[in-house]
Motif scaffolding. Structure first.
Motif, PDB file in Angstrom:
ATOM      1  N   ASP A 132       0.839  -1.196   0.000  1.00  0.00           N
ATOM      2  CA  ASP A 132       0.000   0.000   0.000  1.00  0.00           C
ATOM      3  C   ASP A 132       0.875   1.248   0.000  1.00  0.00           C
ATOM      4  O   ASP A 132       1.632   1.481   0.949  1.00  0.00           O
ATOM      5  N   ILE A 146      -2.450   6.179  -6.244  1.00  0.00           N
ATOM      6  CA  ILE A 146      -2.673   5.381  -5.037  1.00  0.00           C
ATOM      7  C   ILE A 146      -2.589   3.896  -5.367  1.00  0.00           C
ATOM      8  O   ILE A 146      -3.249   3.433  -6.296  1.00  0.00           O
ATOM      9  N   SER A 148      -3.348   0.329  -3.531  1.00  0.00           N
ATOM     10  CA  SER A 148      -3.937  -0.297  -2.352  1.00  0.00           C
ATOM     11  C   SER A 148      -3.991  -1.800  -2.579  1.00  0.00           C
ATOM     12  O   SER A 148      -4.532  -2.256  -3.590  1.00  0.00           O
ATOM     13  N   ARG A 151      -2.707  -2.868  -5.997  1.00  0.00           N
ATOM     14  CA  ARG A 151      -3.401  -2.433  -7.216  1.00  0.00           C
ATOM     15  C   ARG A 151      -3.530  -0.923  -7.260  1.00  0.00           C
ATOM     16  O   ARG A 151      -3.716  -0.288  -6.228  1.00  0.00           O
ATOM     17  N   ILE A 153      -5.582   2.328  -7.656  1.00  0.00           N
ATOM     18  CA  ILE A 153      -6.963   2.762  -7.434  1.00  0.00           C
ATOM     19  C   ILE A 153      -7.334   3.727  -8.563  1.00  0.00           C
ATOM     20  O   ILE A 153      -6.550   4.624  -8.877  1.00  0.00           O
ATOM     21  N   HIS A 154      -8.494   3.562  -9.158  1.00  0.00           N
ATOM     22  CA  HIS A 154      -8.879   4.461 -10.245  1.00  0.00           C
ATOM     23  C   HIS A 154     -10.090   5.340  -9.935  1.00  0.00           C
ATOM     24  O   HIS A 154     -10.258   6.382 -10.556  1.00  0.00           O
ATOM     25  N   GLY A 155     -10.922   4.905  -8.988  1.00  0.00           N
ATOM     26  CA  GLY A 155     -12.158   5.641  -8.741  1.00  0.00           C
ATOM     27  C   GLY A 155     -13.171   5.323  -9.820  1.00  0.00           C
ATOM     28  O   GLY A 155     -12.876   4.588 -10.768  1.00  0.00           O
ATOM     29  N   CYS A 156     -14.366   5.900  -9.688  1.00  0.00           N
ATOM     30  CA  CYS A 156     -15.442   5.469 -10.597  1.00  0.00           C
ATOM     31  C   CYS A 156     -15.301   6.067 -11.982  1.00  0.00           C
ATOM     32  O   CYS A 156     -15.895   5.556 -12.931  1.00  0.00           O
ATOM     33  N   GLY A 157     -14.481   7.111 -12.135  1.00  0.00           N
ATOM     34  CA  GLY A 157     -14.324   7.679 -13.472  1.00  0.00           C
ATOM     35  C   GLY A 157     -12.865   7.842 -13.877  1.00  0.00           C
ATOM     36  O   GLY A 157     -12.552   8.588 -14.806  1.00  0.00           O
ATOM     37  N   GLY A 158     -11.973   7.147 -13.193  1.00  0.00           N
ATOM     38  CA  GLY A 158     -10.549   7.254 -13.533  1.00  0.00           C
ATOM     39  C   GLY A 158      -9.899   8.542 -13.049  1.00  0.00           C
ATOM     40  O   GLY A 158      -8.827   8.918 -13.514  1.00  0.00           O
ATOM     41  N   ASN A 159     -10.528   9.224 -12.123  1.00  0.00           N
ATOM     42  CA  ASN A 159      -9.997  10.515 -11.667  1.00  0.00           C
ATOM     43  C   ASN A 159      -9.717  10.576 -10.167  1.00  0.00           C
ATOM     44  O   ASN A 159      -9.794  11.635  -9.556  1.00  0.00           O
ATOM     45  N   SER A 160      -9.384   9.440  -9.575  1.00  0.00           N
ATOM     46  CA  SER A 160      -9.033   9.456  -8.158  1.00  0.00           C
ATOM     47  C   SER A 160      -7.636  10.051  -7.984  1.00  0.00           C
ATOM     48  O   SER A 160      -6.981  10.408  -8.953  1.00  0.00           O
ATOM     49  N   ALA A 161      -7.198  10.137  -6.742  1.00  0.00           N
ATOM     50  CA  ALA A 161      -5.861  10.641  -6.407  1.00  0.00           C
ATOM     51  C   ALA A 161      -5.619  12.078  -6.860  1.00  0.00           C
ATOM     52  O   ALA A 161      -4.517  12.451  -7.216  1.00  0.00           O
ATOM     53  N   LEU A 256      -6.282   5.724   3.893  1.00  0.00           N
ATOM     54  CA  LEU A 256      -5.842   4.562   3.104  1.00  0.00           C
ATOM     55  C   LEU A 256      -4.838   3.653   3.801  1.00  0.00           C
ATOM     56  O   LEU A 256      -4.522   2.577   3.296  1.00  0.00           O
TER      57      LEU A 256
END
Lengths: 325, 325
Positions: A132, A146, A148, A151, A153-161, A256
């Motif tokens: 992590d 990110i 975790s 893997r 992390i992408h979020g629901c639209g590829g715009n996390s982090a 996280l």
């Protein structure tokens, strides 16, 4: 030479290309001019030709390339491999992954530039060996990636982090994004310089004043340099930047629980003093309930994180296709 | 009756047990007293016996139970299924998962109570149909769980999603955890009541004053009730709580890009007015760069989220073992 991976770091001005073995060791690298104005097809052709040349130069052939990866400025549709409307790129609805895959005749991975660099540090750099990790880029803006449980992390639209837009001060400084009090509005390179400039304009004494008068502006590097020479204002500005980043680390830890936070980007040129202070302010602000073994470190791949991570994501594709096949 | 799942929500005082079909529909539920002082083996026996009775009562037998799940207060070693040193429980280094699995003769999943409830809302409640969801419990403290790409996030030590300890005010209120400015120190039920009490003690006029004088204390419910009756202080306190939670949603959106944030816990009894204000302050504080389709909602399973999620995690074990088998 045996099988090789290609990693592509696609920028608005230049495209960096690296050739790697399957252990993700960099064999050689090159770069080409993006010439985005000539269109996406021409850009893909230039990247593919340069990749093949690179492979030839180290004794391989086009057939040696078993997988590739490409990172581009976001936002994009990463699941479908399409650049929709990237910042500083004139491409619209461009299926870049498929185009490059067809041209190179191999599977191609695609993600945003920060995620790709994050994957590079995770697999072959400062994040090696942990499950992590959070990657934080400190440049004109503050971004990141990110990992975790191994893997991205992408979020629901590829715009996390979008790490720079965590709010750390209610009703705080107005950020370029329209929010108030974002960590970016305190701790990015441009805002660090801006805070110093504001203090000078408010009449604070500093060796930076002559520089501002001469150049009409100051940079984050100027702040670091004048701090080193003992300037009190530069000292305070550096300290405030580190404190904001220490606070960011506290909040990221609680959301996280990474084992490691890796800072990267132009600002880490400030060196050990910045790292030490971020750690200091993390220790000062973190809870006392228990002691987490969080490591706060600087990137070890530097400018190569993007090509390394892109090649690494290409290798993941290869692994998953061999598992399925 | 066919195959059944057992979900166990293990609290310091009571243990709730639910019996579900494989579509995660609740068939029946019961509860037993924890009696933690009698030791872990006795507790496991009581849970197992009550589970079997529950299954019998709905026409099944012990063999009908194909998988189970259990959620306990953290922290624990979730990978190995061991309660190490849970808050309010005298058990130490207790391999609860293995004990229950041996007794019920089926695979047993184990996670902390917030993650289990999060999984319940995700699979059968207010989080249904999305890939990325954050679950935020508003009670005495503020906790939660995170689903990213359809999976629970655990962090490197099983202690992620300590959402209440994100710092929202630098040098802010001293939280019980030792940090300053945690969202919990503004927006939990106990701190919401505490903020009202402090304002009264500072001399602010309010219909809550008579209550404080009579009872020696006030609760979060008192604040909601007096707000409904038009009290200005209760109005302001409610508003500040909602504003802190709206800001929390902004930061969580930027880190993890969930499609949905689900609030749960005793505090959501405040009802639609609290939800509307959280949404209002989210809209007021979020960036203007683009509009994310984030939904902010209340839990739909309420008290049943824990047993539902525990049974659901048991079902996941069953799926993965049938894939491997």
């Amino acid at each position: 030479m045996g099988q090789m991976l290609i990693g592509v770091d696609f920028g608005a001005t230049n495209v960096k290309i690296g050739c790697f073995d399957l252990q993700l060791q960099l064999i050689d690298h090159t770069s080409v001019t993006t010439h985005a104005d000539q269109g996406a097809e021409a850009a893909v052709e230039r990247i593919a030709a340069a990749s093949e040349q690179l492979v030839h130069d180290v004794g391989g052939s086009a057939e040696s390339i078993v997988a590739a990866g490409i990172g581009t400025p976001g936002p994009a549709d990463y699941q479908n491999g399409i650049i929709i409307n990237a910042a500083n790129l004139p491409f619209r609805n461009t299926p870049i992954r498929q185009m490059l895959s067809t041209r190179l005749n191999c599977p191609v991975a695609f993600d945003n530039d920060a995620n790709v660099a994050c994957w590079g540090e995770f697999t072959a750099g400062a994040g090696k060996g942990v499950s992590d990790m959070i990657f934080v880029t400190l440049g004109t803006g503050v971004g990141g990636g990110i990992i975790s449980g191994g893997r991205l992390i992408h979020g629901c639209g590829g715009n996390s982090a979008e790490i720079g837009h965590i709010i750390i001060v209610p009703d705080g400084r107005l950020c370029g994004c329209g929010q108030h009090g974002c960590v970016e509005a305190y701790a990015s390179a441009s805002w660090t310089a801006e805070r110093a400039k504001e203090a000078l304009e408010a009449g604070e004494a500093s060796s930076l004043e002559a520089l501002l008068n001469r150049n009409g502006g100051i940079t984050c590097e100027d702040v670091w340099q004048h701090r080193q020479k003992g300037d009190a204002l530069a000292e305070r500005i550096t300290d405030e930047t580190a404190r904001a980043l220490g606070m960011l680390c506290v909040s990221l830890l609680h959301v996280l629980e990474p084992c490691r936070i890796v800072f990267a980007g132009g600002m880490i040129a400030a060196g050990q003093v910045l790292l030490d202070r971020i750690r200091h302010y993390f220790d000062e602000q973190i809870w006392t309930m228990k002691k987490e073994p969080l490591e706060i470190v600087f990137s070890s791949l530097g400018e190569d994180a993007g090509i390394t991570g892109a090649a690494g994501l290409g290798r993941e594709l290869l692994k998953s296709s061999s598992l399925q096949g």
